[in-house]
Design a protein around this motif. Structure first.
Motif, PDB file in Angstrom:
ATOM      1  N   GLY A  40      12.914 -10.442   0.314  1.00 27.61           N
ATOM      2  CA  GLY A  40      12.496  -9.461  -0.679  1.00 27.61           C
ATOM      3  C   GLY A  40      11.157  -9.751  -1.326  1.00 27.61           C
ATOM      4  O   GLY A  40      10.580  -8.868  -1.960  1.00 27.61           O
ATOM      5  N   SER A  42       8.259 -10.190  -0.002  1.00 27.58           N
ATOM      6  CA  SER A  42       7.138  -9.470   0.620  1.00 27.58           C
ATOM      7  C   SER A  42       6.953  -8.066   0.042  1.00 27.58           C
ATOM      8  O   SER A  42       5.936  -7.425   0.297  1.00 27.58           O
ATOM      9  CB  SER A  42       7.321  -9.403   2.131  1.00 27.58           C
ATOM     10  OG  SER A  42       8.494  -8.673   2.438  1.00 27.58           O
ATOM     11  N   GLU A  43       7.886  -7.587  -0.749  1.00 25.06           N
ATOM     12  CA  GLU A  43       7.738  -6.280  -1.398  1.00 25.06           C
ATOM     13  C   GLU A  43       6.825  -6.357  -2.629  1.00 25.06           C
ATOM     14  O   GLU A  43       6.471  -5.322  -3.191  1.00 25.06           O
ATOM     15  CB  GLU A  43       9.107  -5.742  -1.790  1.00 25.06           C
ATOM     16  CG  GLU A  43       9.985  -5.447  -0.576  1.00 25.06           C
ATOM     17  CD  GLU A  43      11.337  -4.905  -0.963  1.00 25.06           C
ATOM     18  OE1 GLU A  43      11.398  -4.060  -1.870  1.00 25.06           O
ATOM     19  OE2 GLU A  43      12.325  -5.359  -0.363  1.00 25.06           O
ATOM     20  N   PHE A  44       6.455  -7.553  -3.045  1.00 27.21           N
ATOM     21  CA  PHE A  44       5.555  -7.757  -4.185  1.00 27.21           C
ATOM     22  C   PHE A  44       4.141  -8.009  -3.678  1.00 27.21           C
ATOM     23  O   PHE A  44       3.948  -8.640  -2.646  1.00 27.21           O
ATOM     24  CB  PHE A  44       6.017  -8.956  -5.023  1.00 27.21           C
ATOM     25  CG  PHE A  44       7.310  -8.720  -5.742  1.00 27.21           C
ATOM     26  CD1 PHE A  44       7.320  -8.220  -7.039  1.00 27.21           C
ATOM     27  CD2 PHE A  44       8.524  -8.992  -5.121  1.00 27.21           C
ATOM     28  CE1 PHE A  44       8.513  -7.994  -7.700  1.00 27.21           C
ATOM     29  CE2 PHE A  44       9.727  -8.774  -5.776  1.00 27.21           C
ATOM     30  CZ  PHE A  44       9.716  -8.271  -7.072  1.00 27.21           C
ATOM     31  N   SER A  45       3.154  -7.540  -4.442  1.00 24.38           N
ATOM     32  CA  SER A  45       1.759  -7.764  -4.054  1.00 24.38           C
ATOM     33  C   SER A  45       1.243  -9.117  -4.525  1.00 24.38           C
ATOM     34  O   SER A  45       0.297  -9.657  -3.951  1.00 24.38           O
ATOM     35  CB  SER A  45       0.858  -6.663  -4.617  1.00 24.38           C
ATOM     36  OG  SER A  45       0.827  -6.718  -6.040  1.00 24.38           O
ATOM     37  N   GLU A 100       1.214 -12.417   3.071  1.00 21.59           N
ATOM     38  CA  GLU A 100       2.223 -12.411   4.126  1.00 21.59           C
ATOM     39  C   GLU A 100       3.315 -13.424   3.821  1.00 21.59           C
ATOM     40  O   GLU A 100       3.045 -14.485   3.254  1.00 21.59           O
ATOM     41  CB  GLU A 100       1.551 -12.778   5.464  1.00 21.59           C
ATOM     42  CG  GLU A 100       2.474 -12.834   6.637  1.00 21.59           C
ATOM     43  CD  GLU A 100       1.767 -13.265   7.923  1.00 21.59           C
ATOM     44  OE1 GLU A 100       2.274 -12.893   8.986  1.00 21.59           O
ATOM     45  OE2 GLU A 100       0.740 -13.967   7.873  1.00 21.59           O
ATOM     46  N   PRO A 124       7.869 -13.890  -8.462  1.00 21.33           N
ATOM     47  CA  PRO A 124       7.181 -12.624  -8.199  1.00 21.33           C
ATOM     48  C   PRO A 124       6.469 -12.156  -9.462  1.00 21.33           C
ATOM     49  O   PRO A 124       6.999 -12.295 -10.565  1.00 21.33           O
ATOM     50  CB  PRO A 124       8.318 -11.670  -7.828  1.00 21.33           C
ATOM     51  CG  PRO A 124       9.517 -12.232  -8.522  1.00 21.33           C
ATOM     52  CD  PRO A 124       9.332 -13.730  -8.518  1.00 21.33           C
TER      53      PRO A 124
END
Length: 151
Positions: A40, A42-45, A100, A124
């Motif tokens: 999950g 990778s859903e954050f910038s 990434e 995150p």
């Protein structure tokens, strides 16, 4: 505290400026974590990376006021009014762009930690934790940071 992983970086020495030129990643300790620890993310910038300035000699730790970077043109300010590496607990924290997630490795942009730095935590970045209201920062700190991220 035990490190959760380590930094891999093209920067080997703790220089003060030009961090935008540095390529960095963090790899979690495979003996303690599996890739699902990063599920999950990778859903954050962006992520906040908390790390230890492990190569700062305890004799150089600052507890009092000083001129940042030894520049007498800037005011003497306490260690808690600056982000120097010679802090009492030698803890650093940086908000980085997450490029990434690959297995146990995070590829990052804007991590100002040198190669093999122990990482204590990754969080995150959430807008709701960002400052609310206007920001205030003294002029000397803008001067200090002028070359930190740009070439």
């Amino acid at each position: 505290m035990l490190p959760i992983g380590w930094v891999q970086s093209t920067r080997k020495e703790p220089l003060d400026d030009d961090w935008d030129t540095v390529q960095a990643s963090v790899t979690l300790d495979a003996a303690r974590f599996s890739p699902d620890a990063l599920a999950g993310l990778s859903e954050f910038s962006h992520v906040d990376v908390v790390y230890l300035f492990d190569r700062v000699d305890s004799a150089s730790v600052q507890t009092r006021a000083r001129h940042p970077r030894g520049n007498t043109a800037w005011p003497e300010v306490g260690i808690f009014a600056q982000r120097a590496k010679g802090r009492p607990n030698r803890i650093g924290v940086t908000t980085c762009r997450l490029l990434e997630v690959d297995g146990l490795t995070l590829r990052l942009e804007g991590l100002d930690a040198i190669d093999n730095t122990p990482v204590l935590d990754i969080k995150p970045y959430m807008v709701e934790f960002a400052p609310r209201g206007p920001l205030l920062q003294p002029a000397w700190s803008h001067e200090l940071m002028a070359g930190y991220w740009s070439q």
